[in-house]
Structures are given as C-alpha cells and as structure tokens.
Motif scaffolding. Structure first.
Motif, PDB file in Angstrom:
ATOM      1  N   UNK A  71       0.808  -1.216   0.000  1.00  0.00           N
ATOM      2  CA  UNK A  71       0.000   0.000   0.000  1.00  0.00           C
ATOM      3  C   UNK A  71       0.844   1.270   0.000  1.00  0.00           C
ATOM      4  N   UNK A  72       2.073   1.173   0.509  1.00  0.00           N
ATOM      5  CA  UNK A  72       2.886   2.367   0.720  1.00  0.00           C
ATOM      6  C   UNK A  72       4.177   2.436  -0.089  1.00  0.00           C
ATOM      7  N   UNK A  73       4.468   1.399  -0.832  1.00  0.00           N
ATOM      8  CA  UNK A  73       5.698   1.391  -1.618  1.00  0.00           C
ATOM      9  C   UNK A  73       5.373   1.014  -3.056  1.00  0.00           C
ATOM     10  N   UNK A  74       6.161   1.499  -3.995  1.00  0.00           N
ATOM     11  CA  UNK A  74       5.907   1.158  -5.401  1.00  0.00           C
ATOM     12  C   UNK A  74       6.036  -0.356  -5.634  1.00  0.00           C
ATOM     13  N   UNK A  75       5.085  -0.953  -6.341  1.00  0.00           N
ATOM     14  CA  UNK A  75       5.127  -2.392  -6.606  1.00  0.00           C
ATOM     15  C   UNK A  75       6.425  -2.831  -7.301  1.00  0.00           C
ATOM     16  N   UNK A  76       6.977  -1.965  -8.172  1.00  0.00           N
ATOM     17  CA  UNK A  76       8.231  -2.335  -8.859  1.00  0.00           C
ATOM     18  C   UNK A  76       9.362  -2.520  -7.846  1.00  0.00           C
ATOM     19  N   UNK A  84      14.569 -11.279  -5.118  1.00  0.00           N
ATOM     20  CA  UNK A  84      15.867 -11.659  -4.564  1.00  0.00           C
ATOM     21  C   UNK A  84      15.728 -12.761  -3.513  1.00  0.00           C
ATOM     22  N   UNK A  85      14.505 -13.111  -3.177  1.00  0.00           N
ATOM     23  CA  UNK A  85      14.253 -14.144  -2.166  1.00  0.00           C
ATOM     24  C   UNK A  85      14.013 -15.496  -2.820  1.00  0.00           C
ATOM     25  N   UNK A  86      14.281 -16.586  -2.087  1.00  0.00           N
ATOM     26  CA  UNK A  86      13.955 -17.917  -2.611  1.00  0.00           C
ATOM     27  C   UNK A  86      12.442 -18.049  -2.816  1.00  0.00           C
ATOM     28  N   UNK A  87      12.051 -18.879  -3.768  1.00  0.00           N
ATOM     29  CA  UNK A  87      10.645 -19.020  -4.135  1.00  0.00           C
ATOM     30  C   UNK A  87       9.752 -19.369  -2.940  1.00  0.00           C
ATOM     31  N   UNK A  88      10.163 -20.302  -2.112  1.00  0.00           N
ATOM     32  CA  UNK A  88       9.337 -20.708  -0.963  1.00  0.00           C
ATOM     33  C   UNK A  88       9.049 -19.563  -0.017  1.00  0.00           C
ATOM     34  N   UNK A  89      10.013 -18.729   0.199  1.00  0.00           N
ATOM     35  CA  UNK A  89       9.837 -17.573   1.066  1.00  0.00           C
ATOM     36  C   UNK A  89       9.056 -16.480   0.344  1.00  0.00           C
ATOM     37  N   UNK A  90       9.322 -16.302  -0.925  1.00  0.00           N
ATOM     38  CA  UNK A  90       8.612 -15.292  -1.730  1.00  0.00           C
ATOM     39  C   UNK A  90       7.118 -15.576  -1.740  1.00  0.00           C
ATOM     40  N   UNK A  91       6.738 -16.848  -1.865  1.00  0.00           N
ATOM     41  CA  UNK A  91       5.313 -17.184  -1.895  1.00  0.00           C
ATOM     42  C   UNK A  91       4.641 -16.927  -0.549  1.00  0.00           C
ATOM     43  N   UNK A  92       5.407 -16.929   0.521  1.00  0.00           N
ATOM     44  CA  UNK A  92       4.855 -16.662   1.853  1.00  0.00           C
ATOM     45  C   UNK A  92       4.602 -15.173   2.048  1.00  0.00           C
ATOM     46  N   UNK A  93       5.537 -14.340   1.632  1.00  0.00           N
ATOM     47  CA  UNK A  93       5.402 -12.915   1.936  1.00  0.00           C
ATOM     48  C   UNK A  93       4.627 -12.123   0.913  1.00  0.00           C
ATOM     49  N   UNK A  94       4.391 -12.700  -0.269  1.00  0.00           N
ATOM     50  CA  UNK A  94       3.616 -11.996  -1.271  1.00  0.00           C
ATOM     51  C   UNK A  94       2.142 -12.095  -0.900  1.00  0.00           C
ATOM     52  N   UNK A  95       1.476 -10.961  -0.778  1.00  0.00           N
ATOM     53  CA  UNK A  95       0.059 -11.012  -0.376  1.00  0.00           C
ATOM     54  C   UNK A  95      -0.769 -11.801  -1.397  1.00  0.00           C
ATOM     55  N   UNK A  96      -1.752 -12.499  -0.883  1.00  0.00           N
ATOM     56  CA  UNK A  96      -2.666 -13.235  -1.765  1.00  0.00           C
ATOM     57  C   UNK A  96      -3.448 -12.230  -2.589  1.00  0.00           C
ATOM     58  N   UNK A  97      -3.606 -12.514  -3.869  1.00  0.00           N
ATOM     59  CA  UNK A  97      -4.323 -11.599  -4.771  1.00  0.00           C
ATOM     60  C   UNK A  97      -5.750 -12.075  -4.935  1.00  0.00           C
TER      61      UNK A  97
END
Length: 97
Positions: A71-76, A84-97
C-alpha cells in the motif's frame, strides 16, 4: 526479510522506507552474515520469536505486513526485493491476490 536478502537489496529496500520504519528495520542489524539462509518454516519461527506472536497467527501476520508495504511502496520496488528471495519464502510474503 532483511536478513534473508543480499546486502545490496536489503540496503536499497531500507532506503525506501519512511524514517521511523527505517530505524526499526536497521535496529540491531549486522550485515556481515547476510544473507542468512533459512526456509519458509524457519522464517515463520523467527517471525514468531521476534514479534512474540503465536505460531498459528504468523502466516496471517506476515501477509498483513507485506500487504501494508504494497500500500505504501511502489510495486516495482517490492518486486525487485521479493525476486531476490527464494521461491518458498517469496510465496509466503507476497500477499494473496
């Protein structure tokens, strides 16, 4: 998340944060052992430990924090950091769409 990122990505991300949040982000950070290798469960365990949350609330809280960042930072900018994160961790921190 900061400790799992390569140093340059962690610093670049930290520079984008508001001043108050930036202070919390860098507090106690020792960049020498960065990035620290840990998987999804280790990330959740560390999150619980550092936030004093119960384990059953960790994933929801991680997603809420990440959602606030979106909400507060540019998506890019966030995309660059998350890539830059491993896929398993990236899938955890990326908000569900």
């Amino acid at each position: 998340m900061r400790d799992r990122l390569p140093i340059d990505a962690a610093v670049h991300f930290g520079a984008q944060l508001p001043t108050l949040i930036r202070g919390v982000y860098y507090e106690g950070w020792d960049p020498h052992p960065t990035p620290v290798k840990f998987d999804r469960q280790e990330y959740l365990n560390r999150f619980c430990y550092e936030t004093s949350l119960a384990e059953e609330n960790a994933e929801k809280a991680v997603r809420a924090v990440t959602g606030a960042l979106f909400l507060h930072m540019p998506p890019e900018q966030l995309g660059h950091v998350f890539n830059a994160l491993p896929h398993g961790l990236r899938s955890l921190i990326t908000p569900a769409v």
